[in-house]
Design an enzyme around this catalytic site. Structure first.
Site, PDB file in Angstrom:
ATOM      1  N   THR A 194       0.854  -1.176   0.000  1.00 36.50           N
ATOM      2  CA  THR A 194       0.000   0.000   0.000  1.00 36.50           C
ATOM      3  C   THR A 194       0.890   1.226   0.000  1.00 36.50           C
ATOM      4  OG1 THR A 194      -1.444   1.358   1.439  1.00 36.50           O
ATOM      5  CG2 THR A 194      -0.199  -0.375   2.491  1.00 36.50           C
ATOM      6  N   CYS A 204      -1.438   5.179  -5.517  1.00 30.35           N
ATOM      7  CA  CYS A 204      -2.301   4.311  -4.718  1.00 30.35           C
ATOM      8  C   CYS A 204      -2.339   2.988  -5.456  1.00 30.35           C
ATOM      9  CB  CYS A 204      -3.703   4.901  -4.570  1.00 30.35           C
ATOM     10  SG  CYS A 204      -4.838   3.817  -3.685  1.00 30.35           S
ATOM     11  N   THR A 205      -2.168   1.903  -4.750  1.00 29.49           N
ATOM     12  CA  THR A 205      -1.993   0.621  -5.415  1.00 29.49           C
ATOM     13  C   THR A 205      -3.226   0.173  -6.190  1.00 29.49           C
ATOM     14  OG1 THR A 205      -2.484  -0.438  -3.280  1.00 29.49           O
ATOM     15  CG2 THR A 205      -0.172  -0.232  -3.905  1.00 29.49           C
ATOM     16  N   THR A 250      -0.345   4.423   1.042  1.00 31.33           N
ATOM     17  CA  THR A 250      -0.741   5.275   2.165  1.00 31.33           C
ATOM     18  C   THR A 250      -0.070   4.886   3.466  1.00 31.33           C
ATOM     19  OG1 THR A 250      -2.877   5.806   1.169  1.00 31.33           O
ATOM     20  CG2 THR A 250      -2.709   6.028   3.555  1.00 31.33           C
TER      21      THR A 250
END
Length: 233
Positions: free
Chosen positions: A83, A197-198, A85
């Site tokens: 991720t 963002c993934t 974030t």
């Protein structure tokens, strides 16, 4: 081959992409029936998303640090946080887990510099676009100037991630909205865009994007495999 400790589930949609990408990279590098050695701890994202909304980042750090330590005890050699974030907590997670963490911004920054880019757009969750943990690492370690969308656009980008992509929903209208935002970032001088963002890789198409796209998920997975197979036993 070293064993990758993968902290995932944030969301599971993108973690599935990580798993496939890592195994594809090992297959391409080593051939035959080779596949990646991966230990996966997949969290219930509901709990972590609630802590994000509450601003309980310390609680998330404790939980992910403990999960990472479990991967260490199980035999992982290093940690990959699936991720963008949660890299806000990279230092804390690394310390609590006892494993070295491969930071997602570093293979991204290296790819951008190698491609000759210096002024880049960043789209992702509000946390990634607005907090300094990601932008400053790209600036300080990789010499990049980072542009983000304006406030209303950031809210739209964030909403599409959480309300749609994290739940496996991919809408054409959202792709069009993202492309419009990237077009405006291009007008502001961005040379390319980081899919920070993934889940965004599920939505954007390089063939129609106004800017060249850099996929952090793929770049991170490739870097993890290079590290895993760099000291084969």
């Amino acid at each position: 081959m070293k064993t990758i400790g993968l902290l995932g589930g944030m969301s599971w949609e993108s973690t599935a992409i990580y798993y496939r990408a890592m195994n594809e990279c090992v297959r391409d590098a080593l051939g035959g029936h080779h596949s990646a050695r991966i230990l996966l701890h997949s969290v219930d994202f509901h709990d972590h998303e609630a802590m994000q909304r509450a601003g309980d980042w310390a609680g998330i750090a404790r939980a992910l640090g403990a999960a990472g330590h479990g991967l260490k005890l199980a035999g992982a050699d290093f940690l990959v946080l699936a991720t963008n974030t949660m890299h806000k907590l990279a230092t804390e997670i690394e310390a609590k887990s006892g494993l070295d963490l491969l930071h997602i911004a570093d293979p991204t920054g290296e790819a951008l510099r190698n491609a000759g880019h210096r002024r880049v757009a960043l789209i992702g969750t509000r946390f990634t676009m607005e907090h300094d943990f990601y932008r400053h690492r790209l600036r300080d370690r990789h010499g990049l100037s980072v542009l983000v969308p304006d406030d209303d656009e950031r809210a739209q980008v964030h909403s599409i991630i959480y309300d749609e992509l994290c739940q496996g929903v991919v809408r054409e209208s959202s792709r069009v909205a993202y492309e419009a935002i990237l077009g405006r970032l291009r007008e502001r001088g961005a040379e390319c865009a980081i899919m920070g963002c993934t889940e965004i890789t599920m939505l954007l198409d390089p063939r129609t994007s106004p800017l060249p796209l850099f996929d952090t998920t793929r770049l991170h997975a490739e870097a993890a495999v290079r590290r895993a197979i760099g000291s084969r036993q």
